[in-house]
Motif scaffolding. Structure first.
Motif: not given
Length: 126
Positions: A69-73, A104-107, A50-57
């Motif tokens: 690897t998870i990523s987003a454009d 917090g972090s994504c779950t 999973c990836m947090r939208s605010s900072d990509g964590k």
């Protein structure tokens, strides 16, 4: 609701690589995190990354970290899952999903996610 469409699945040999895409239409709905899940035949969906939208964590399941690897454009409203060193046990239907409210972090827990795509089949076989 959020609309999600997965693509990029297919047949790949063990040790191979595959990249999945998830096109996202928010329709004004809050999106705090994106998650990828795998549902093997006869089993419940399991969180992969999973990836947090605010900072990509990102957060990865222990079995996948180092291989996936998870990523987003953001400009294209698309999330990705790069899958390397694929194993037979990676076979299943892969879903992307949206968590509308994150603390917090994504779950990787399925119950936290509000919107789901229809899935794309990944088959790892020799």
């Amino acid at each position: 609701q959020v609309q999600l469409v997965e693509s990029g699945g297919g047949l790949v040999q063990p040790g191979g690589s595959l990249t999945l895409s998830c096109s996202i239409s928010t329709n004004g709905v809050r999106v705090d995190a994106i998650g990828w899940f795998r549902q093997a035949s006869g089993k419940d969906p399991e969180g992969i990354a999973c990836m947090r939208s605010s900072d990509g964590k990102p957060v990865y399941a222990d079995s996948e970290e180092g291989r996936f690897t998870i990523s987003a454009d953001n400009a294209r409203n698309t999330a990705y899952l790069q899958m390397n060193s694929l194993k037979i046990e990676d076979t299943g239907v892969y879903f992307c999903a949206v968590d509308r409210w994150l603390s917090g972090s994504c779950t990787l827990r399925e119950s936290a996610y509000n919107d789901w795509g229809q899935g794309t089949q990944v088959t790892v076989s020799s």
